[in-house]
Design a protein around this motif. Structure first.
Motif, PDB file in Angstrom:
ATOM      1  N   UNK A 164      15.456  20.952  -4.859  1.00  0.00           N
ATOM      2  CA  UNK A 164      14.422  21.664  -5.623  1.00  0.00           C
ATOM      3  C   UNK A 164      14.412  23.152  -5.245  1.00  0.00           C
ATOM      4  N   UNK A 165      14.560  23.426  -3.952  1.00  0.00           N
ATOM      5  CA  UNK A 165      14.566  24.822  -3.486  1.00  0.00           C
ATOM      6  C   UNK A 165      15.705  25.588  -4.153  1.00  0.00           C
ATOM      7  N   UNK A 166      16.874  24.975  -4.154  1.00  0.00           N
ATOM      8  CA  UNK A 166      18.048  25.628  -4.744  1.00  0.00           C
ATOM      9  C   UNK A 166      17.823  25.857  -6.236  1.00  0.00           C
ATOM     10  N   UNK A 167      17.285  24.844  -6.904  1.00  0.00           N
ATOM     11  CA  UNK A 167      17.091  24.956  -8.358  1.00  0.00           C
ATOM     12  C   UNK A 167      16.106  26.071  -8.698  1.00  0.00           C
ATOM     13  N   UNK A 168      14.942  26.046  -8.057  1.00  0.00           N
ATOM     14  CA  UNK A 168      13.894  27.015  -8.387  1.00  0.00           C
ATOM     15  C   UNK A 168      14.348  28.434  -8.049  1.00  0.00           C
ATOM     16  N   UNK A 169      14.895  28.616  -6.854  1.00  0.00           N
ATOM     17  CA  UNK A 169      15.193  29.985  -6.428  1.00  0.00           C
ATOM     18  C   UNK A 169      16.496  30.527  -7.000  1.00  0.00           C
ATOM     19  N   UNK A 207       8.421  21.799  -4.040  1.00  0.00           N
ATOM     20  CA  UNK A 207       8.610  20.457  -4.614  1.00  0.00           C
ATOM     21  C   UNK A 207       7.645  20.261  -5.784  1.00  0.00           C
ATOM     22  N   UNK A 208       6.410  20.708  -5.596  1.00  0.00           N
ATOM     23  CA  UNK A 208       5.388  20.538  -6.633  1.00  0.00           C
ATOM     24  C   UNK A 208       5.782  21.265  -7.927  1.00  0.00           C
ATOM     25  N   UNK A 209       6.160  22.542  -7.808  1.00  0.00           N
ATOM     26  CA  UNK A 209       6.469  23.301  -9.027  1.00  0.00           C
ATOM     27  C   UNK A 209       7.755  22.795  -9.673  1.00  0.00           C
ATOM     28  N   UNK A 210       8.685  22.311  -8.850  1.00  0.00           N
ATOM     29  CA  UNK A 210       9.940  21.786  -9.411  1.00  0.00           C
ATOM     30  C   UNK A 210       9.685  20.510 -10.201  1.00  0.00           C
ATOM     31  N   UNK A 211       8.779  19.674  -9.692  1.00  0.00           N
ATOM     32  CA  UNK A 211       8.491  18.421 -10.387  1.00  0.00           C
ATOM     33  C   UNK A 211       7.672  18.659 -11.649  1.00  0.00           C
ATOM     34  N   UNK A 218      13.780  23.060 -17.795  1.00  0.00           N
ATOM     35  CA  UNK A 218      12.557  23.700 -17.305  1.00  0.00           C
ATOM     36  C   UNK A 218      11.493  23.888 -18.381  1.00  0.00           C
ATOM     37  N   UNK A 219      10.234  23.791 -17.941  1.00  0.00           N
ATOM     38  CA  UNK A 219       9.088  24.026 -18.810  1.00  0.00           C
ATOM     39  C   UNK A 219       8.514  25.391 -18.451  1.00  0.00           C
ATOM     40  N   UNK A 220       9.214  26.427 -18.883  1.00  0.00           N
ATOM     41  CA  UNK A 220       8.888  27.781 -18.417  1.00  0.00           C
ATOM     42  C   UNK A 220       7.562  28.296 -18.965  1.00  0.00           C
ATOM     43  N   UNK A 221       7.161  27.777 -20.128  1.00  0.00           N
ATOM     44  CA  UNK A 221       5.980  28.324 -20.789  1.00  0.00           C
ATOM     45  C   UNK A 221       4.750  28.356 -19.915  1.00  0.00           C
ATOM     46  N   UNK A 222       4.434  27.229 -19.263  1.00  0.00           N
ATOM     47  CA  UNK A 222       3.221  27.179 -18.457  1.00  0.00           C
ATOM     48  C   UNK A 222       3.468  27.364 -16.975  1.00  0.00           C
ATOM     49  N   UNK A 230      13.694  35.261 -12.971  1.00  0.00           N
ATOM     50  CA  UNK A 230      14.753  36.023 -13.627  1.00  0.00           C
ATOM     51  C   UNK A 230      15.561  35.204 -14.605  1.00  0.00           C
ATOM     52  N   UNK A 231      15.120  33.973 -14.878  1.00  0.00           N
ATOM     53  CA  UNK A 231      15.902  33.114 -15.782  1.00  0.00           C
ATOM     54  C   UNK A 231      15.934  33.736 -17.169  1.00  0.00           C
ATOM     55  N   UNK A 232      17.139  33.789 -17.743  1.00  0.00           N
ATOM     56  CA  UNK A 232      17.339  34.485 -19.006  1.00  0.00           C
ATOM     57  C   UNK A 232      16.427  33.982 -20.112  1.00  0.00           C
ATOM     58  N   UNK A 233      16.211  32.657 -20.128  1.00  0.00           N
ATOM     59  CA  UNK A 233      15.452  32.081 -21.239  1.00  0.00           C
ATOM     60  C   UNK A 233      13.963  31.950 -20.929  1.00  0.00           C
ATOM     61  N   UNK A 234      13.566  32.416 -19.709  1.00  0.00           N
ATOM     62  CA  UNK A 234      12.168  32.262 -19.335  1.00  0.00           C
ATOM     63  C   UNK A 234      11.261  33.136 -20.188  1.00  0.00           C
TER      64      UNK A 234
END
Ligand code: SF4
Length: 234
Positions: A164-169, A207-211, A218-222, A230-234
Motif C-alpha cells: 500500500x505504501x508503494x502504491x500510494x506514494x 493502509x486506510x487510505x489505500x483500502x 483509484x477513487x481519486x475524486x473523494x 501527482x497522479x496524471x489522472x487525479x
C-alpha cells in the motif's frame, strides 16, 4: 496535476510527507494499531499498545499471522491461541507443530506459519537480545514483518513499508515504482521525526487510505490526498 519527479529527500519531500500525514490524520483520526488481548479476553482490541512481554509477543505473533492475509483472519488465529492458553513463547515452543498449525488455520499458510512462530518464540524473551537483525534471521520473517514487530511490539522507530505504501506514494510521485524496501524505509525515516508513535499511526493511515481510495483502480475524486497527488489522472 503534473507528476513530480521522485524525491529522495530535501525540504520539499519532507514537507509533502508531513502534509500527507496531517491530511490523513485529520480525515481518518487515530487508527488504533496494534490491538492486543487483555485480561482473559479472546478478542484483540487497541488499548494504547502492548505494555508487557506477553502482549509484545502477541504483537510479534500477530505480525506473522497477518502475512498474506487480512487482520480479521489473523485475529481469529490469535483468538484460538488465547482460548488454548498458548499465546506465549513457552507454550508455542512446547506444542506439537501440527497442533499449532491447526490452531492458526484461519490465518492461512498455517503449516509454514507454525514453523515461523516456533522459530520466533525461540527469540523471546529476553527483549535485550531482539533486534531487527535477529528477527530478519528468522526464516519467514522479512523486512516488513521485522519492522512491524520492532515498531508495534517494541516502539522502535522503524517505518513499515508495504504494498500500500508503494502504491500510494508512487502515485503521489515521491517514490519510484519498484523501489527497494530499504530505500523506501529510509526515505520515510529521513523525512520524519524519529517518533515511533507517528510511524505507527502513519503506516496505519496509509493502509486506510489505500483500502478506501487508493485502490488498484483509484477513487481519486473523494480522496483526501488529491491536493498532494501527482497522479496524471487525479
Ligand atoms: S488522489 Fe488518487 S492516486 Fe492519489 S493517493 Fe488519492 S486515490 Fe491514490
Amino acid at each position: 496535476m503534473k507528476k513530480r519527479a521522485a524525491a529522495g529527500g530535501g525540504k520539499e519531500a519532507a514537507g509533502i510527507v508531513t502534509a500527507v500525514y496531517e491530511t490523513l490524520y485529520d480525515r481518518f483520526g487515530p487508527q488504533g494499531w496494534w490491538p492486543v488481548t487483555a485480561g482473559g479476553e479472546t478478542e484483540a482490541r487497541y488499548s494504547g499498545g502492548p505494555v508487557c512481554d506477553g502482549q509484545r509477543f502477541e504483537v510479534a505473533a500477530g505480525a506473522v499471522l497477518t502475512q498474506n492475509t487480512s487482520w480479521a483472519n489473523a485475529s481469529r488465529a490469535v483468538g484460538n491461541l488465547v482460548r488454548r492458553g498458548a499465546l506465549d513463547p513457552e507454550s508455542i515452543l512446547s506444542m506439537d507443530v501440527r497442533v499449532l498449525a491447526e490452531l492458526i488455520k484461519p490465518s492461512g499458510y498455517y503449516n509454514r506459519k507454525a514453523v515461523i512462530l516456533k522459530e520466533l518464540a525461540a527469540c523471546f524473551p529476553p527483549r535485550a537480545e531482539i533486534t531487527r537483525e535477529s528477527l530478519l534471521a528468522v526464516s519467514g520473517i522479512g523486512p516488513e514483518t521485522a519492522d512491524s514487530i520492532m515498531l508495534y511490539a517494541f516502539g522502535e522507530p522503524f517505518f513499515v513499508v508495504d504494498a500500500y505504501t508503494i502504491r500510494v506514494f508512487s502515485r503521489i510521485g515521491l517514490i519510484v515504482p519498484g523501489e527497494c524496501y530499504e530505500n523506501v524505509r529510509t526515505f520515510f525515516e529521513g523525512n520524519l521525526p524519529a517518533d515511533a508513535g507517528i510511524f505507527q499511526e502513519y503506516h496505519a493511515l496509509i493502509v486506510k487510505v489505500a483500502k478506501e481510495f487508493c485502490r488498484r483502480k483509484p477513487l481519486c475524486g473523494g480522496c483526501p490526498l488529491n491536493p498532494h497527488c501527482g497522479r496524471e489522472t487525479a
